[in-house]
Design a protein around this motif. Sequence first.
Motif, short mmCIF file in Angstrom:
data_model
loop_
_atom_site.label_atom_id
_atom_site.label_comp_id
_atom_site.label_asym_id
_atom_site.label_seq_id
_atom_site.Cartn_x
_atom_site.Cartn_y
_atom_site.Cartn_z
N LEU A 209 54.95 16.99 44.62
CA LEU A 209 55.04 17.43 46.01
C LEU A 209 55.73 18.79 46.12
N VAL A 210 56.83 18.96 45.40
CA VAL A 210 57.55 20.25 45.45
C VAL A 210 56.68 21.36 44.91
N TRP A 211 55.98 21.09 43.80
CA TRP A 211 55.13 22.12 43.21
C TRP A 211 54.00 22.52 44.15
N VAL A 212 53.34 21.54 44.78
CA VAL A 212 52.23 21.84 45.67
C VAL A 212 52.70 22.64 46.89
N VAL A 213 53.82 22.24 47.47
CA VAL A 213 54.35 22.96 48.63
C VAL A 213 54.62 24.42 48.26
N ASP A 214 55.23 24.63 47.09
CA ASP A 214 55.53 26.00 46.66
C ASP A 214 54.25 26.79 46.41
N ALA A 215 53.27 26.17 45.74
CA ALA A 215 52.03 26.86 45.43
C ALA A 215 51.26 27.21 46.70
N LEU A 216 51.17 26.26 47.64
CA LEU A 216 50.47 26.52 48.89
C LEU A 216 51.15 27.62 49.69
N ASP A 217 52.48 27.60 49.69
CA ASP A 217 53.22 28.62 50.43
C ASP A 217 52.92 30.01 49.87
N LYS A 218 52.86 30.12 48.55
CA LYS A 218 52.59 31.42 47.94
C LYS A 218 51.16 31.87 48.17
N VAL A 219 50.22 30.93 48.16
CA VAL A 219 48.82 31.29 48.40
C VAL A 219 48.61 31.68 49.85
N MET A 220 49.16 30.89 50.77
CA MET A 220 48.94 31.15 52.19
C MET A 220 49.60 32.44 52.65
N ASN A 221 50.70 32.82 52.00
CA ASN A 221 51.43 34.01 52.42
C ASN A 221 51.16 35.22 51.51
N MET A 222 50.15 35.09 50.64
CA MET A 222 49.83 36.19 49.74
C MET A 222 49.23 37.35 50.54
N PRO A 223 49.73 38.57 50.34
CA PRO A 223 49.12 39.71 51.03
C PRO A 223 47.66 39.88 50.61
N MET A 224 46.86 40.41 51.51
CA MET A 224 45.46 40.66 51.20
C MET A 224 45.37 41.76 50.15
N LEU A 225 44.55 41.54 49.12
CA LEU A 225 44.37 42.51 48.06
C LEU A 225 43.17 43.39 48.36
N GLN A 226 43.34 44.70 48.18
CA GLN A 226 42.25 45.65 48.35
C GLN A 226 42.16 46.51 47.10
N ASN A 227 40.96 47.06 46.88
CA ASN A 227 40.85 48.06 45.83
C ASN A 227 41.20 49.43 46.41
N ALA A 228 41.11 50.45 45.58
CA ALA A 228 41.52 51.79 46.02
C ALA A 228 40.64 52.33 47.14
N GLU A 229 39.44 51.74 47.30
CA GLU A 229 38.54 52.20 48.36
C GLU A 229 38.78 51.47 49.67
N GLY A 230 39.74 50.52 49.67
CA GLY A 230 40.04 49.80 50.90
C GLY A 230 39.21 48.57 51.11
N ASP A 231 38.42 48.14 50.09
CA ASP A 231 37.60 46.95 50.22
C ASP A 231 38.39 45.73 49.75
N GLU A 232 38.25 44.61 50.46
CA GLU A 232 38.97 43.40 50.12
C GLU A 232 38.39 42.75 48.87
N PHE A 233 39.28 42.23 48.01
CA PHE A 233 38.84 41.52 46.82
C PHE A 233 38.38 40.11 47.17
N MET A 234 37.35 39.67 46.50
CA MET A 234 36.94 38.27 46.53
C MET A 234 36.87 37.81 45.08
N PHE A 235 37.79 36.92 44.68
CA PHE A 235 37.87 36.49 43.29
C PHE A 235 36.78 35.47 42.99
N HIS A 236 36.04 35.70 41.93
CA HIS A 236 34.94 34.81 41.57
C HIS A 236 34.48 35.12 40.16
N ASP A 237 33.71 34.22 39.59
CA ASP A 237 32.98 34.45 38.35
C ASP A 237 31.50 34.25 38.64
N VAL A 238 30.68 35.18 38.20
CA VAL A 238 29.23 35.03 38.29
C VAL A 238 28.72 34.81 36.88
#
Length: 326
Positions: A209-238
């Motif tokens: 429970l403690v681990w999940v609460v901490d992990a969710l808090d970090k994911v939910m409050n993570m700043p949006m990541l952009q590349n140098a061109e200002g486009d938002e990252f979408m993490f995935h594998d194709v």
Amino acid sequence: MPTSHDLNGLMKFLSRDEWSECFAEVFDDHFGPILGDGDMEFEELAEVLGDDRVMNLWGCAFEDFLTQDFEGEPSNIVDEYLKRRGWKENAQTRAYIGALRTSVMSLYEVSDVVPGQSPMARDLLRGGEPIAVKEGTATKTLKQWDKIAARIVPVRGKNILAGGVLPFTREATQSLFDCLLDVFGKKNARKLPAMRDEDLRAVASMFTLVWVVDALDKVMNMPMLQNAEGDEFMFHDVRFPLAAGATQEDITARLNGIAGMSQENAQFWNWLEYMPQGEDKPKEAGTLSLDTAMDNGLRVLGNVELKGGFCVYPPIPPSGRKKGRP
């Protein structure tokens, strides 16, 4: 779960009605408060935390279930399984399953970490001297003084790290100590007393429970990541499956013929910015910019890798596998 100890037979035994109902109770202890508060299904956690993390969490609940005694006979799944099906398992697996039966989840500090070798682990809750742990896979990600919640079990003269391992951040570690102090500490105490095995078994779900609460808090409050061109990252594998009969030489020739592909080794390419894309977009407030460049200044747009019969395209270069600089 550790690949050297096959628990498939035990997991199939779990599908029996009498044990599936008991496991549901333990599962609810580990995840019910989180899922109930967030009005979520367990499968939805994977969308937020990732499949590997969620399977590891399931493993923590499963290992806790293996230690528990329930009303009626048989009262424990491990005792019943070894009695009825133990003859099907080899001696190493029987010993490992038996060790899980009496295992304890605790918080450890790791040291003397050498990739592929046995690290040392010091129990922060029960005390005692650090012990050597036979575990090669986890050492690829563990660093000196990392904190992990885990079950370390003795199997035929060696200390084995069980499958459910949770890396604890500094914040999660403090939260765990605070929760344990609330339950087991004396009034107005600031220091947690040395824990007993039976106490830790009673609060095994607290680690999850403690681990999940901490992990969710970090994911939910993570700043949006952009590349140098200002486009938002979408993490995935194709993943593109290789055609029947295709050889590595065929794929290599095709990839090397694409403008912007720079071969790093026999199975790995950097996808480089072939032509300037114009001025970078302005960054939005509350965002982080993540960009990677080669030593010659060319921007890395992504990677291509030949892996397991697939051509894999992850957009962010894995650490240590490129010449570029972040």
